[in-house]
Scaffold this active site. Structure first.
Site, PDB file in Angstrom:
ATOM      1  N   ASP A 289       0.855  -1.185   0.000  1.00 12.47           N
ATOM      2  CA  ASP A 289       0.000   0.000   0.000  1.00 12.47           C
ATOM      3  C   ASP A 289       0.891   1.234   0.000  1.00 12.47           C
ATOM      4  OD1 ASP A 289      -2.421  -1.360   0.040  1.00 12.47           O
ATOM      5  OD2 ASP A 289      -2.543  -1.373   2.216  1.00 12.47           O
TER       6      ASP A 289
ATOM      7  N   ASP B 118      -7.178  -1.344  -4.560  1.00  9.55           N
ATOM      8  CA  ASP B 118      -8.297  -1.078  -3.651  1.00  9.55           C
ATOM      9  C   ASP B 118      -9.311  -0.128  -4.289  1.00  9.55           C
ATOM     10  OD1 ASP B 118      -7.063  -2.677  -1.727  1.00  9.55           O
ATOM     11  OD2 ASP B 118      -6.089  -0.978  -0.755  1.00  9.55           O
TER      12      ASP B 118
END
Length: 157
Positions: free
Chosen positions: A119, A138
């Site tokens: 991330d 995401d």
């Protein structure tokens, strides 16, 4: 013809996710350089290793939790693909399904390669400081799921 839309949406979602992770994590080296303020506070790059699901929920360092999340992601992809393949859905529904599947597979690849999901995106606004990081996959998963929910029942175009 509609399955082609699903395939290409999934292909590009997967490719964009993996390319963005490679550029930010390896080329820009955000893990070692530290935080990179792109458009603060709206957009910052912050390195994160997510061993859980979105927003770090269900974090687990065990190999079992890693494989459970890989398996769960693959089952969800298969169910969405099967559902969309059986019915007559609009092109936008197929694109939404492709985005969800491509994003989910991007995160599956991370778990297989690294044991966690890479991330790097952090967004804050309006005096609210967001502590969470996420990635392009995401975004595609969320957009795809939203599209599937909002477009379900609409007549195919």
């Amino acid at each position: 013809m509609r399955m082609r839309a699903l395939f290409w949406a999934g292909f590009w979602a997967f490719l964009l996710d993996q390319a963005s992770k490679y550029l930010v994590v390896y080329v820009m080296d955000v893990a070692h350089r530290g935080n990179i303020d792109v458009l603060p506070p709206l957009l910052r790059f912050r390195y994160g290793e997510n061993r859980g699901i979105n927003f770090g929920l269900f974090q687990g360092d065990s190999d079992a939790s890693r494989w459970i999340l890989v398996g769960l992601s693959l089952v969800i992809c298969a169910v969405v693909l099967g559902w969309l393949a059986r019915g007559r859905h609009s092109r936008l529904m197929m694109i939404s399904g492709g985005l969800l599947i491509g994003g989910a597979l991007g995160n599956v690849i991370d778990r297989l390669l690294y044991g966690y999901v890479l991330d790097f995106l952090n967004m804050s606004c309006c005096g609210i400081e967001n502590p969470f990081v996420f990635n392009v996959a995401d975004i595609f998963i969320f957009a795809g799921a939203a599209g599937l929910i909002l477009l379900d029942g609409k007549k195919p175009s």
